[in-house]
Design an enzyme around this catalytic site. Sequence first.
Site, PDB file in Angstrom:
ATOM      1  N   HIS B  74      78.303  15.678  -0.284  1.00 23.06           N
ATOM      2  CA  HIS B  74      78.406  15.557   0.873  1.00 23.06           C
ATOM      3  C   HIS B  74      79.164  14.725   1.672  1.00 23.06           C
ATOM      4  CE1 HIS B  74      75.561  11.690  -0.410  1.00 23.06           C
ATOM      5  NE2 HIS B  74      76.150  11.508   0.203  1.00 23.06           N
ATOM      6  N   ASP B 104      75.505  18.338  -5.352  1.00 22.33           N
ATOM      7  CA  ASP B 104      76.389  17.183  -4.538  1.00 22.33           C
ATOM      8  C   ASP B 104      76.855  16.689  -5.167  1.00 22.33           C
ATOM      9  OD1 ASP B 104      76.553  15.481  -2.705  1.00 22.33           O
ATOM     10  OD2 ASP B 104      75.232  14.192  -2.678  1.00 22.33           O
ATOM     11  N   SER B 187      77.358   6.370  -2.162  1.00 22.54           N
ATOM     12  CA  SER B 187      78.009   7.935  -2.060  1.00 22.54           C
ATOM     13  C   SER B 187      78.787   8.638  -2.666  1.00 22.54           C
ATOM     14  CB  SER B 187      77.510   8.608  -1.086  1.00 22.54           C
ATOM     15  OG  SER B 187      76.348   8.656  -0.330  1.00 22.54           O
TER      16      SER B 187
END
Lengths: 474, 442
Positions: B74, B104, B187
């Site tokens: 992402h 992911d 992230s």
Amino acid sequence: MKRLTLYIFISIVFIQNVWAGWDSKVKKIQDKIVIIEYFEQIISFEAIVEKERAKKQITGIVVNDSGLIMTSSSIFKANLEFNSVFSMFGQAEKPTDIRVKLHNGNSLPAEFIGKDDDKELAFIRLNKPEGIKPLKFKDKSNLKLGSEVLIIQHLPEDFNYEFIVYPRRINSIISKPQKKYLCENNIKALSHFGLVLNEDGDAVGIINSEKRMPEISFDVPELAFNQPVEIVLYDMFSELVDDPPVFKEKDTARKKWLGIYMQPFDRKMAAYYKNDDLKGVLVNTIITDSPAENAGLLAGDIITAIDNVEVAAEKDSDLEEFRKLIREQKDSNVIFKVFRDTKLFDVKVELGATPISQYLADEVSNETLGLSVKELTQDIILAKQLDWEMEGVWVSKVERAGWVDVAGLSVGDLVLQINDKSVSNLDSVNECFQKIENEKPDYVSFFIKRDSGTQYLFVKTNFDEKMELDSNTN
Amino acid sequence: MYKTIIIIVILISNLLAQKTFDQKILEAREKVFPALVHIQPIKEVFTSGEKRHVQVTGSGVIISKEGLVVTNNHVAEQARFVNCTLSSKHEVEAEVVGLDPWTDLAVLKLDLEKAGLKKVPYAEFGDSDKLEVGRIVMALGSPLGLSRSLSLGVISSIERYFDDVGEMVSPFNLWIQTDAAINPGNSGGPLIDLNGKIIGINARAMIFGENLGFAIPSNTVKYVIEQIKKYGEVERSYIGVDWQEIKEYRLYKNQPDLEGVLIASVEPNSPAEKAGLKPGDLITKINQKKVSALYKEELPKIRLLISNLPIDSKITFEALTKDGNKEITLVTQKQGKFSGNEFVCDEWGLSVKEITPRIVKNFQLDSDKGVLISSLRRGGKADEARVRRGYVLVSVNGQEIQDLEDFKEKYKTYSEEKNESYLLFLQFAKRNWFALIEGDSK
């Protein structure tokens, strides 16, 4: 001399009329405008047995000798017929314990008769009319832009339910698709229902516009405040007064239905079809098993006339007119003129009755498991994107913290199997429920469809404890 | 005397131990910190009927001296350029080597040559199968863009399972939960242990939760990196079954020793459907190997058993069905794309998207024919014709649209012949819509 007498007579009448202010106009009709008190069930998706209810009041008008009283259909909010919009009010219940408060202070019992969702009107009837004279509406009214009208409503409890009478002028007349008379509106009355008199004190119509929330969109919504109120003239509802709709659960007479989705066919479209004079309604979707499908109509057809009455829809509001034309057809058999593939031809259509909404659908409840299920209706099929011809049952209520709730069953789930037995109608569900009550298994399995997938839910029962509880309460 | 010595030794070792703990954190940090990357990709997004660019911030960690960087899908998906700032404050461009939306994860390659670097420091992976709840961990990254940050916590859980919700999917892995602060921007950054080994890649946090961060276990990450290095993507076998754990099924069946995994759902037209697998079948063996999932947390393992097989593999299921025991054999397919390509139709003022199997499933479509309207320009031709986002374009002037490539080709002609009008036939839910795109000359 005679002429002079006549002049004097005329002028006396005229002066009397001028003298006769609001007071006398209201006196003439005050015992025909009543307050309807009723109880509305408070619907919860989380309780199988409804217990709570709310007391409500709304203005009504006595319209015939047998004690028939007309009011807004908001007295009973359920949409009885499938109309493509999924409605929460599908769950509404009939009003109960209706009492009618007359101007003289008397309070009389009445019962619910029926309603018309298109006209947004409902009717109740006094159990004993006791010689109450009905209000007579004037057949023809000659309202123009600027005409003065007098609106009569009730005030809320804080003001002891007194009449509120206020003058308005016709501020706007909308000519299409249906003639509408609008005036400004800023009074917060007991309800949105009220009587409208003309300058001469004759009853000419009603107001009945519940403020609606604007359509939800990503644009900034124009708020619904200060919207004009519509005056609905007598000729719009006179037929209902003469022959009021009767609510008979599933046997309630329903309006005519074609079974299509449609869109305007405008001049640009006509140019695309290289037929500049072509006017009509563009069919974009045919519902399976509908009168439209049976008649052989196809997506892409342009309906140009119904029984030689030309239909044309340049914009969305014109579609309403077409819809009304279909819904109010007296005869089921009609002839459509249809344009398809450069040709115009006739199509015989046998209109059906509009399918019921989930409100009129039968429901089966099981308090032990803590759920209710309903048969599938078109509105639910549309909301859940199922196949139009699908048969089945869906969960309409789940008792909070009841057995099935704990297992994860939700309102809206489509039940495919119970204990590995397929269920496609309420009879088979009833059978399963019966069997469960008899056999008292420790677990019950539900095979359900939720969104795009299926899954199993296993419901832990507790019949021992239930029996103990039941015997304690007995 | 001995006693005194022992006490002194204990005291000293205690002192040393305290020091060691602090030291350990610093040492662990020192092993990974130089390999930390602050990532600022420029993404291509399709919005308002056109291609636009946005910049986002994420984290990553270098895992080889040649400059391979692991981060989240992402963070890197749809990236046009990826700008990386290393711990040494060198700014290095990177290219996307491969993406895996299902876990992911993404792998980038730093352009060391262009940046004038010969090699870069990198960090090593630990074994996520050996983790324990309560162990001390650290999260490294750029929370809310604050680069080179470190937060400390413990492992709160090692087998957190999440159901798929929209774009947030994790069918093939469990999650490491930690109370080390994790914020947006973290992230793609590493979660490390006191040995300075990467035990997970931070990817999620709970909104409104406090100190609830989640990392993808390093063993999943290692597998995905290997696949991406080899094939540029993770190839997975697909059969079209949704699995369900059997804890309650056992109780319902009153067979406390029952082993297996339940089929909850079978996708239409999937290999599983064609082979005759049905919801309610209990699978006891896959390719002669006993399988069982008593709890949800055991489902990823079963999914991996199938997805890790080469595409077009034969699989044999032993199933307890309503009609008794059965052996069912089928051949796997390649798992469909997670998200499809997009294409801008400037003339019409809209963008369209490839219809992937996920779109077919989520939108409950009857087939994968056509293209999905993904965005519209307000006031554009399509918007005026009341085309809406989420509609499926089925045909233009009566000509069926097969897929995105087919549409692209046809659109080329449409956009050249600007004077022509085009009648689009679209579907949404169970309804259709005709939209007229008017030619210019009219």
